[in-house]
Design a protein around this motif. Structure first.
Motif, PDB file in Angstrom:
ATOM      1  N   TRP A 183      12.684   5.021  -3.151  1.00  0.00           N
ATOM      2  CA  TRP A 183      12.623   3.563  -3.256  1.00  0.00           C
ATOM      3  C   TRP A 183      11.259   3.122  -3.781  1.00  0.00           C
ATOM      4  O   TRP A 183      11.163   2.274  -4.669  1.00  0.00           O
ATOM      5  N   ALA A 184      10.197   3.704  -3.218  1.00  0.00           N
ATOM      6  CA  ALA A 184       8.851   3.335  -3.657  1.00  0.00           C
ATOM      7  C   ALA A 184       8.635   3.685  -5.128  1.00  0.00           C
ATOM      8  O   ALA A 184       7.998   2.926  -5.878  1.00  0.00           O
ATOM      9  N   ASP A 185       9.163   4.839  -5.568  1.00  0.00           N
ATOM     10  CA  ASP A 185       9.028   5.224  -6.974  1.00  0.00           C
ATOM     11  C   ASP A 185       9.651   4.177  -7.891  1.00  0.00           C
ATOM     12  O   ASP A 185       9.165   3.917  -8.999  1.00  0.00           O
ATOM     13  N   ARG A 213       0.844  -1.187   0.000  1.00  0.00           N
ATOM     14  CA  ARG A 213       0.000   0.000   0.000  1.00  0.00           C
ATOM     15  C   ARG A 213       0.884   1.243   0.000  1.00  0.00           C
ATOM     16  O   ARG A 213       1.464   1.619   1.022  1.00  0.00           O
ATOM     17  N   ALA A 214       0.974   1.900  -1.152  1.00  0.00           N
ATOM     18  CA  ALA A 214       1.816   3.090  -1.269  1.00  0.00           C
ATOM     19  C   ALA A 214       1.322   4.208  -0.360  1.00  0.00           C
ATOM     20  O   ALA A 214       2.127   4.977   0.183  1.00  0.00           O
ATOM     21  N   ASP A 215      -0.010   4.305  -0.159  1.00  0.00           N
ATOM     22  CA  ASP A 215      -0.529   5.361   0.703  1.00  0.00           C
ATOM     23  C   ASP A 215      -0.155   5.135   2.159  1.00  0.00           C
ATOM     24  O   ASP A 215       0.179   6.089   2.887  1.00  0.00           O
ATOM     25  N   VAL A 216      -0.166   3.884   2.595  1.00  0.00           N
ATOM     26  CA  VAL A 216       0.251   3.572   3.970  1.00  0.00           C
ATOM     27  C   VAL A 216       1.741   3.830   4.138  1.00  0.00           C
ATOM     28  O   VAL A 216       2.185   4.383   5.159  1.00  0.00           O
ATOM     29  N   HIS A 217       2.519   3.446   3.147  1.00  0.00           N
ATOM     30  CA  HIS A 217       3.957   3.686   3.167  1.00  0.00           C
ATOM     31  C   HIS A 217       4.246   5.179   3.309  1.00  0.00           C
ATOM     32  O   HIS A 217       5.052   5.600   4.152  1.00  0.00           O
ATOM     33  N   ASP A 218       3.585   5.989   2.505  1.00  0.00           N
ATOM     34  CA  ASP A 218       3.780   7.438   2.564  1.00  0.00           C
ATOM     35  C   ASP A 218       3.381   7.979   3.930  1.00  0.00           C
ATOM     36  O   ASP A 218       4.083   8.830   4.512  1.00  0.00           O
ATOM     37  N   ALA A 219       2.264   7.506   4.480  1.00  0.00           N
ATOM     38  CA  ALA A 219       1.820   7.985   5.791  1.00  0.00           C
ATOM     39  C   ALA A 219       2.816   7.620   6.888  1.00  0.00           C
ATOM     40  O   ALA A 219       3.085   8.429   7.794  1.00  0.00           O
TER      41      ALA A 219
END
Length: 594
Positions: free
Chosen positions: A321-323, A226-232
């Motif tokens: 990293w996520a990108d 979950r990219a949104d959870v990672h960002d949060a």
């Protein structure tokens, strides 16, 4: 049946061969290689088709009983003649071949992603490059080129070309794409089959090739992320994503605090500046390693430790990293099978084997699915017990908590039992280790002697082997020169510690490979007929696996994990009382599994 595959652009050539590599009939050119493989794979797996390894483990039947030779080998010391570590199921690891298709190709990592992208999965393969690596290692030629071209040159006594560097073979504007020489593939495969039979590496070769299929599939399927959870999570820890070239707000705040503690601005990413700043403050430190800073009584030390932890997260698993690695809700790393000399896997970037605990909240199953997370408890001590055939240690390894079962030998102290086992396997000599090792020598002599024999072999410059025959690298000439000089004792002892641990860690890697192959086979059966809701292996790290499974198949997947662990124990170690429990739990979020 085995079919050699030569890729030529979008098409290729297929050449059926016998088990020993002899060609059967003429080679068949195909215009669409992916479609041709898909048709033959489907025909082999269809009801009434030839029965293959989709129903059997790598190397032979799941019910094969260990031979007397194999049982004796379980207690034989490492570092001896080839074949001393024969797996169960028959002399030197050979097993009766079964039907079905085993695809023989140069490199799974190069060809299989192309099939996966088209929705094609195969049950079995023989990876020529991985097999050549194992055979070269067994012959004491660790690190020599492993490509088909190199293997063919060795076969014919010609100069051996270097392996191509990644990117060297990318097609240019006027290229038609990759091209394999089917005659070379057939010749190299036949020679490998001869050497595999000679060295007894059949099960290891089959397991390593199966691992390559798993690695490619995990990279294709990806770990739910979950990219949104990672960002949060990152924002909570260090503030919002910064502009390029700037530190996140939280890191900058710590950097400013470190400068205030020293009374002047410094770069906390520069070890030399930190050492110099501490020296000017009257504190001498040998390095900026965390264990050193924890012992320092200075206000900057605590801030530096916080900074190092956050900076490591920001660099290794931050927004950039996520990108790079997260696409379409999946973390898609590139696994490297046998990337470590012991047979453990590595990754080609992405840090899949080091996902920080704080970010496991971002690993979330899809709606209607679960993550089945399983790991092998205390794997390496159990492997040692099975390798050595030590009755007392094997009895303890029959319990869920091996260290608690051993505690009685160490005055009831579980922590002392753990220190003793780790010291035996890793060559520990500090603190209480010598006294605890003396207890281990008396109470568990076979296990103690097994790792001691491996250490002495390494110190003498010999190689040692895993249970299935993976071979440690031989010492370099530089080491040999140093070992006979005054003051060379440190290098000698260091190699002894390496070989001491190699026999255990590499045998644990053998077990894990066979586990993966067995589990993949069971998951394929569970998902038969429904490729959309089929359970998939999505993560592997030494002794831990994650399966992304539909909720309705969760219990079946948990059972498959446990059955696969038992099968791997039986195939690799034979009739042993040692248990290899896989504690499996079903969760929606990876963080909830621990």
């Amino acid at each position: 049946m085995r079919i050699a595959v030569g890729a030529v652009g979008e098409g290729g050539v297929l050449q059926p061969v016998t088990e020993d590599g002899t060609p059967v009939g003429p080679a068949e050119p195909v215009a669409d290689l992916v479609t041709a493989i898909a048709r033959r794979e489907a025909a082999a797996s269809a009801p009434g088709g030839a029965r293959g390894d989709a129903a059997t483990p790598p190397g032979g039947s799941a019910t094969a009983a260990p031979s007397g030779r194999a049982r004796r080998d379980a207690a034989s010391p490492p570092g001896r003649a080839p074949g001393d570590a024969s797996p169960p199921g028959g002399a030197r690891g050979d097993a009766a071949p079964s039907g079905g298709v085993r695809w023989v190709w140069a490199s799974t990592a190069d060809l299989y992603p192309r099939l996966l992208k088209a929705g094609v999965r195969v049950a079995r393969c023989h990876d020529l490059e991985l097999t050549e690596t194992l055979l070269l290692g067994h012959a004491g030629r660790f690190g020599e080129p492993r490509s088909v071209a190199a293997a063919l040159a060795r076969l014919h006594g010609r100069p051996v070309p270097d392996d191509p560097v990644a990117g060297d073979d990318l097609p240019t504007l006027f290229d038609e794409g990759p091209s394999d020489d089917i005659d070379a593939i057939v010749a190299v495969h036949a020679e490998q089959q001869r050497r595999v039979a000679e060295t007894g590496l059949r099960m290891l070769v089959a397991a390593e090739s199966a691992g390559a299929l798993v690695a490619a599939e995990m990279g294709h399927d990806g770990l739910p992320w979950r990219a949104d959870v990672h960002d949060a999570l990152l924002t909570e820890l260090m503030g919002p994503r910064p502009a390029p070239g700037l530190r996140p707000r939280g890191l900058q705040h710590l950097a400013d605090g470190i400068g205030d503690a020293f009374g002047r601005r410094i770069n906390p990413d520069s070890p030399s500046q930190i050492v110099k700043a501490f020296a000017q403050a009257g504190v001498r430190i040998p390095s900026t390693r965390s264990h050193v800073l924890r012992e320092v009584e200075h206000p900057a030390a605590r801030l530096l430790l916080e900074y190092k932890e956050l900076a490591r997260l920001y660099v290794a698993h931050g927004w950039s990293w996520a990108d790079t690695w997260v696409r379409d809700g999946r973390f898609r790393p590139e696994y490297v099978v046998g990337g470590v000399v012991s047979g453990r896997w590595a990754t080609n970037g992405g840090g899949a084997l080091q996902i920080p605990k704080v970010l496991r909240r971002a690993v979330v199953a899809d709606p209607g699915w679960n993550l089945v997370v399983a790991d092998a408890a205390q794997l390496e001590p159990r492997v040692l017990a099975a390798l050595a055939g030590d009755g007392a240690l094997a009895a303890a390894a029959g319990e869920n908590d091996l260290y608690s079962a051993l505690a009685g030998a160490f005055g009831g102290a579980r922590d002392k039992a753990k220190i003793a086992m780790l010291s035996a396997m890793y060559g520990g000599t500090s603190g209480e280790a010598p006294q605890l090792l003396a207890v281990m020598r008396r109470r568990f002599p076979a296990a103690y002697d097994y790792v001691e024999a491996a250490a002495r072999a390494g110190e003498a410059g010999r190689v040692v082997r895993s249970r299935l025959g993976r071979t440690s690298p031989p010492p370099s000439q530089e080491w040999r020169d140093l070992a006979v000089q005054d003051g060379g004792g440190s290098a000698v002892r260091s190699r002894g510690r390496f070989t001491r641990n190699f026999v255990v860690q590499a045998s644990a890697a053998d077990w894990a490979l066979v586990l993966l192959a067995a589990l993949r086979r069971r998951l394929t059966a569970l998902g038969a007929g429904d490729g959309v809701r089929a359970p998939r292996l999505v993560f592997f790290q030494h002794d831990e696996v994650i399966v992304h499974a539909p909720q309705e198949l969760t219990e079946a997947v948990i059972a498959a994990v446990r059955e696969s662990a038992a099968e791997a124990r039986r195939l690799v170690f034979g009739d042993t009382p040692v248990r290899f429990p896989m504690e499996a739990v079903a969760v929606e979020c990876y963080a909830d599994a621990k």
